[in-house]
Write an enzyme that holds these catalytic residues in place. Structure first.
Site, short mmCIF file in Angstrom:
data_model
loop_
_atom_site.label_atom_id
_atom_site.label_comp_id
_atom_site.label_asym_id
_atom_site.label_seq_id
_atom_site.Cartn_x
_atom_site.Cartn_y
_atom_site.Cartn_z
N ALA A 17 31.85 89.65 84.57
CA ALA A 17 30.94 88.51 84.45
C ALA A 17 30.49 88.26 83.01
O ALA A 17 29.83 87.28 82.73
CB ALA A 17 29.72 88.73 85.35
N CYS A 18 30.87 89.14 82.09
CA CYS A 18 30.44 89.06 80.69
C CYS A 18 31.56 88.51 79.83
O CYS A 18 32.66 89.06 79.78
CB CYS A 18 30.05 90.46 80.22
SG CYS A 18 29.72 90.59 78.45
N GLY A 19 31.29 87.42 79.12
CA GLY A 19 32.29 86.81 78.25
C GLY A 19 32.76 87.73 77.14
O GLY A 19 33.96 87.77 76.84
#
Length: 147
Positions: A17-19
């Protein structure tokens, strides 16, 4: 003899979920490595492993704690008097507090924020450009760092 991609083990403690984590994973693969991906929210590291990883980064443990989007404030983790043991206990109880991505390779361990820090942990550079999800160029067409 320089390491090859076959003999060079890379582990990424990843949050899809983390770019920044996604960009780091993509950059590792762009450099020719298929890392072991540990989705640490599903499979968190043990307290002992987390302590070891933190020590190997050479950074203070606090540098590996994520504040944004976590129970950091609610748990009072901003208290400078808290010991590393107390911080580790909180990180194990709430893995979302572990900042990401942590990358482990034979060349070291690092919190790869920004994602291009991972290049310091890889022996090979790709032949080709790499652009992050947001359009920021990291490597030019010859595989050299941009900026």
């Amino acid at each position: 003899m320089s390491p090859t991609t076959d003999a060079f083990d890379v582990v990424i403690y990843h949050n899809p979920a983390c770019g920044t984590s996604r960009n780091t994973l993509a950059l590792i693969r762009h450099c020719g490595f298929e890392p072991h991906v540990v989705e640490y929210l599903k499979t968190p590291p043990s307290r002992a492993l987390l302590a070891q990883l933190a020590a190997r980064t050479g950074e203070p443990l606090r540098a590996l704690i994520r504040e944004k989007g976590t129970p950091y404030a609610e748990l009072g983790l901003d208290d400078a008097a808290l010991s590393d043991d107390a911080l580790l206990d909180a990180m194990v109880a709430h893995p979302i507090l572990i900042n990401r991505p942590l990358v482990v390779s034979p060349l070291g361990v690092a919190l790869c924020r920004p994602s291009e820090r991972v290049l310091d942990l890889l022996p090979a550079r790709p032949r080709g450009a790499f652009v992050k999800e947001d359009g920021e160029a990291v490597l030019d067409a010859q595989g050299r760092r941009v900026g």
